[in-house]
Design an enzyme around this catalytic site. Sequence first.
Site, PDB file in Angstrom:
ATOM      1  N   SER A 193      -9.492  -0.478   7.294  1.00 22.72           N
ATOM      2  CA  SER A 193      -9.129  -0.536   6.106  1.00 22.72           C
ATOM      3  C   SER A 193      -8.369  -1.758   5.572  1.00 22.72           C
ATOM      4  O   SER A 193      -8.259  -2.099   4.606  1.00 22.72           O
ATOM      5  CB  SER A 193      -8.036   0.469   5.737  1.00 22.72           C
TER       6      SER A 193
ATOM      7  N   SER B 267      -9.410   1.752   3.223  1.00 22.97           N
ATOM      8  CA  SER B 267      -8.495   2.696   2.257  1.00 22.97           C
ATOM      9  C   SER B 267      -7.571   1.757   1.472  1.00 22.97           C
ATOM     10  O   SER B 267      -7.099   2.239   0.621  1.00 22.97           O
ATOM     11  CB  SER B 267      -7.955   3.554   3.158  1.00 22.97           C
TER      12      SER B 267
ATOM     13  N   LYS C 261       0.883  -1.389  -0.033  1.00 18.62           N
ATOM     14  CA  LYS C 261       0.093  -0.019   0.016  1.00 18.62           C
ATOM     15  C   LYS C 261       0.904   1.035  -0.056  1.00 18.62           C
ATOM     16  O   LYS C 261       2.063   1.294   0.693  1.00 18.62           O
ATOM     17  CB  LYS C 261      -0.693  -0.116   1.273  1.00 18.62           C
TER      18      LYS C 261
END
Length: 605
Positions: free
Chosen positions: A183, A159, A85
Amino acid sequence: MTRSRSLFQAYTLTQWQEYYAAEPERIEDVFLAFSEQANTPDNAWIYRADAAALKAQITALQTALGLGDRTLADFPLYGVPFAVKDNIDVAGMPTTAACPAFSYRPEQDATVVARLKAAGAIVVGKTNLDQFATGLVGTRSPYGAVPNAFDETYVSGGSSSGSASAVARGQVAFALGTDTAGSGRVPAGFNNIVGLKPTRGWLSTRGVVPACRLNDCVSVFALTVEDAWTVASLAGGFDAADPYSRPHPGTAPARFNSTPRIAVPDSLEFFGDARNEAAFQRSLTQLTALGATLEPIDFTAFRALAAQLYAGAWVAERTVAAGAMLDRDASEMDPTVRGIIEGGRAYSACDAWQAEYTRAELARRIATQLDGFDALVVPTSPTIRTLAEMAQEPVRYNSQFGTYTNFTNLADLSALALPAGFRDDGLPFGITLIAPAWHDLALSAFGARWQQAHALPLGATGQPLAAQRTPAPESHHVRVAVVGAHLRGQPLNPQLQRRQARFVCETTTRDCYRLYALANTTPPKPGLVRSATGQSIALELWDIPLARFGEFVAEIPAPLGIGTLELADGSLVKGFICEPQALENATDITSWGGWKAWLARHHSA
């Protein structure tokens, strides 16, 4: 928009290990395919490694392997592609947190990335996210919304949207995300994959762009629970350079009780989503079929704590993390994200301290409610929304997604998001199991059972789930063989139970032991000794938390003690042994094959 799917022939870690076993040199050809597609449009990615970046990682790995003192076994993730990420640093790759104006190029890997590289894994790129990890939707990024892997009109969840999408479509074997409010779980539930949200402080956050430093976790996405646990185990561990890192206490159980006791919220909200409600009810029935006992609990404290994360002073932590970005041109940030983060400026220091007092009070209530339960089960998300719906109500619908996730880190809990089948419209549904801190292994052990029982296809790849391997002992537990009064149903078994020990399986020793009924022992006990004229003896294996092992051994009276036993499969475990002088007045019961068999026949005689 073109969205490529699987880029590799292998999907799970076991398949990767098998692929390289005979020909480790295949690694260069494997990554050629990825570098050739590096420019294919795909909103899941912000940055993809080019051929030179991949070659540098491969060369370093081959050099380490070629030094002569290391083998493939020393690199459990040899040649396994993974994604990171883009709020987690990878040396030489830009970190943007989905905000181009924030971009920088780190010189060092984040701790978790460095540990995974050391295990042999190859970083193939950085994935998209809700900007500054603020959102559960996967749409708040200037690099584009990441659509659902099953229906591109729906959101992927966030997210950690890009990481989940890349795993679900078989583009990488696993991916790192972060999880502050959900997330690492919501996008797992929306894309039919596993999302492990570890105990805070187990996986270092050094090298991670903070959202809320007190609550941030690095999470793991994978196609199987087994893979997620393996990755977390390799990436985790105490990091003295991270002020929020915590050493593992070694006190948590290795698995749930044989008949798990699972809490369920006494009232559930699905915001009118009948499909998700029906799917959750099916999941509860399936948990019961796995032997779990379900009990409703008052969910008031959980809801109140969840509301604290965005409706109180805790949002000011995000304001601190964003720092100078809030003083720059507003156009450089996503307007929804900026609005949320700027809201933290409305709170005072007094508000922040009061928020912490409230958090502590609610967390204690939650801990008390969960005491005695193996886990809490909740829907990973109460509902799912289309991209069009999310554009109309970006804050309201995002808030709905966090109904069953926002409280977890504030209450210092561990969590595991699991695939739980498909709705009648073809979209995935997921459940999440939540347990106290450091119960990650127990969650994973049960999660693997759940996944095997359902045998769903892996992510959106269409690939079947393979049979689970027998779990090996884990470093924070001691596997102990018991042969007599500590067996299930015997009088000293509570000594194991009090130490959070968990039954593993029944098995036998190698055929080189003799068993004796000792004289003058209360309660009656056997003694096990190694012998050239022995046979296999029945026993049970139990995993005891490492920090509780000494307590257990301290209660063992002479002439018994703990030594090392050899099992029928050749493995070695700790187990009960007996001093030779105690055999002078003992009865040889070897021919019965085990203590319980002797007791049963003895009492029936």
